[in-house]
Every structure is written in structure tokens, then in C-alpha cells.
Design a protein around this motif. Structure first.
Motif, PDB file in Angstrom:
ATOM      1  N   ALA A 198       0.836  -1.203   0.000  1.00 25.32           N
ATOM      2  CA  ALA A 198       0.000   0.000   0.000  1.00 25.32           C
ATOM      3  C   ALA A 198       0.870   1.252   0.000  1.00 25.32           C
ATOM      4  O   ALA A 198       0.566   2.224  -0.706  1.00 25.32           O
ATOM      5  CB  ALA A 198      -0.934  -0.004   1.210  1.00 25.32           C
ATOM      6  N   GLU A 199       1.943   1.232   0.774  1.00 24.39           N
ATOM      7  CA  GLU A 199       2.854   2.376   0.811  1.00 24.39           C
ATOM      8  C   GLU A 199       3.489   2.603  -0.553  1.00 24.39           C
ATOM      9  O   GLU A 199       3.563   3.733  -1.038  1.00 24.39           O
ATOM     10  CB  GLU A 199       3.940   2.111   1.858  1.00 24.39           C
ATOM     11  CG  GLU A 199       4.921   3.237   2.038  1.00 24.39           C
ATOM     12  CD  GLU A 199       5.967   2.912   3.086  1.00 24.39           C
ATOM     13  OE1 GLU A 199       7.126   3.344   2.899  1.00 24.39           O
ATOM     14  OE2 GLU A 199       5.647   2.234   4.079  1.00 24.39           O
ATOM     15  N   TRP A 200       3.931   1.534  -1.203  1.00 18.00           N
ATOM     16  CA  TRP A 200       4.518   1.652  -2.538  1.00 18.00           C
ATOM     17  C   TRP A 200       3.492   2.174  -3.531  1.00 18.00           C
ATOM     18  O   TRP A 200       3.809   2.996  -4.396  1.00 18.00           O
ATOM     19  CB  TRP A 200       5.045   0.315  -3.012  1.00 18.00           C
ATOM     20  CG  TRP A 200       6.297  -0.149  -2.339  1.00 18.00           C
ATOM     21  CD1 TRP A 200       7.100   0.558  -1.498  1.00 18.00           C
ATOM     22  CD2 TRP A 200       6.875  -1.441  -2.448  1.00 18.00           C
ATOM     23  NE1 TRP A 200       8.140  -0.220  -1.074  1.00 18.00           N
ATOM     24  CE2 TRP A 200       8.037  -1.456  -1.636  1.00 18.00           C
ATOM     25  CE3 TRP A 200       6.535  -2.599  -3.138  1.00 18.00           C
ATOM     26  CZ2 TRP A 200       8.851  -2.575  -1.528  1.00 18.00           C
ATOM     27  CZ3 TRP A 200       7.351  -3.714  -3.021  1.00 18.00           C
ATOM     28  CH2 TRP A 200       8.491  -3.692  -2.225  1.00 18.00           C
ATOM     29  N   SER A 201       2.275   1.697  -3.415  1.00 18.85           N
ATOM     30  CA  SER A 201       1.218   2.135  -4.326  1.00 18.85           C
ATOM     31  C   SER A 201       0.967   3.633  -4.183  1.00 18.85           C
ATOM     32  O   SER A 201       0.839   4.348  -5.172  1.00 18.85           O
ATOM     33  CB  SER A 201      -0.062   1.354  -4.046  1.00 18.85           C
ATOM     34  OG  SER A 201      -1.097   1.793  -4.880  1.00 18.85           O
ATOM     35  N   ARG A 202       0.913   4.105  -2.933  1.00 19.74           N
ATOM     36  CA  ARG A 202       0.705   5.543  -2.713  1.00 19.74           C
ATOM     37  C   ARG A 202       1.888   6.351  -3.234  1.00 19.74           C
ATOM     38  O   ARG A 202       1.712   7.431  -3.785  1.00 19.74           O
ATOM     39  CB  ARG A 202       0.482   5.828  -1.229  1.00 19.74           C
ATOM     40  CG  ARG A 202      -0.874   5.423  -0.714  1.00 19.74           C
ATOM     41  CD  ARG A 202      -1.116   5.911   0.705  1.00 19.74           C
ATOM     42  NE  ARG A 202      -0.131   5.402   1.652  1.00 19.74           N
ATOM     43  CZ  ARG A 202      -0.222   4.260   2.330  1.00 19.74           C
ATOM     44  NH1 ARG A 202      -1.268   3.489   2.136  1.00 19.74           N
ATOM     45  NH2 ARG A 202       0.712   3.893   3.170  1.00 19.74           N
ATOM     46  N   ALA A 203       3.090   5.837  -3.086  1.00 23.06           N
ATOM     47  CA  ALA A 203       4.290   6.557  -3.535  1.00 23.06           C
ATOM     48  C   ALA A 203       4.341   6.643  -5.056  1.00 23.06           C
ATOM     49  O   ALA A 203       4.884   7.607  -5.598  1.00 23.06           O
ATOM     50  CB  ALA A 203       5.545   5.869  -3.005  1.00 23.06           C
TER      51      ALA A 203
END
Length: 77
Positions: free
Chosen positions: A48-53
Motif C-alpha cells: 500500500a505504501e509503494w502504491s501511494r508513492a
């Protein structure tokens, strides 16, 4: 921790054991199931963090635009 959290944790541990025991071909202890649940949760948190980034900024996002109140703003303020 309150009783509601204990019930939720018990349910999560039970579900984790139900899903992973057949895949592993052996019984999982409560502690092993807790570790599996924590690892899977951490994995999806990273995704999820990678997706937001990697999401492009909206065209109307002006959060990087300097204003006259900002230090180093343009001389035309």
C-alpha cells in the motif's frame, strides 16, 4: 487490551490457522499463527505504501508550489 480486541485477535488467529495450516501441511501453533498474520499484514502495508508513492499527483495539487509566505519564494511577491 479489552475483551473486544481479544475476541478480534482470537478470530484473526483462528482464521490464519485455518488458511495456512493446509498450505503448510502441518498444525500451526498460536504463536506461529500470530507471526504469519503479522508478516502478511506487514507485507500488504508495504504494498500500500509503494502504491501511494507511485501514484501520480492530481493536476490540481499545488502542494509543491511556493507561496509568498515561503522562504525563498519568488521575488515578485
Amino acid at each position: 487490551m479489552n475483551a473486544a480486541n481479544d475476541n478480534l485477535n482470537d478470530e484473526l488467529i483462528g482464521q490464519t490457522r485455518k488458511v495456512w495450516q493446509p498450505r503448510l501441511g502441518r498444525d500451526l501453533s498460536r504463536d506461529e499463527a500470530k507471526q504469519v498474520a503479522a508478516s502478511v499484514t506487514g507485507f500488504f502495508a508495504i504494498l500500500a505504501e509503494w502504491s501511494r508513492a507511485n501514484m501520480p499527483k492530481p493536476a490540481n495539487d499545488d502542494s509543491d508550489v511556493a507561496t509568498c509566505d515561503d522562504e525563498g519564494a519568488h521575488d515578485d511577491c
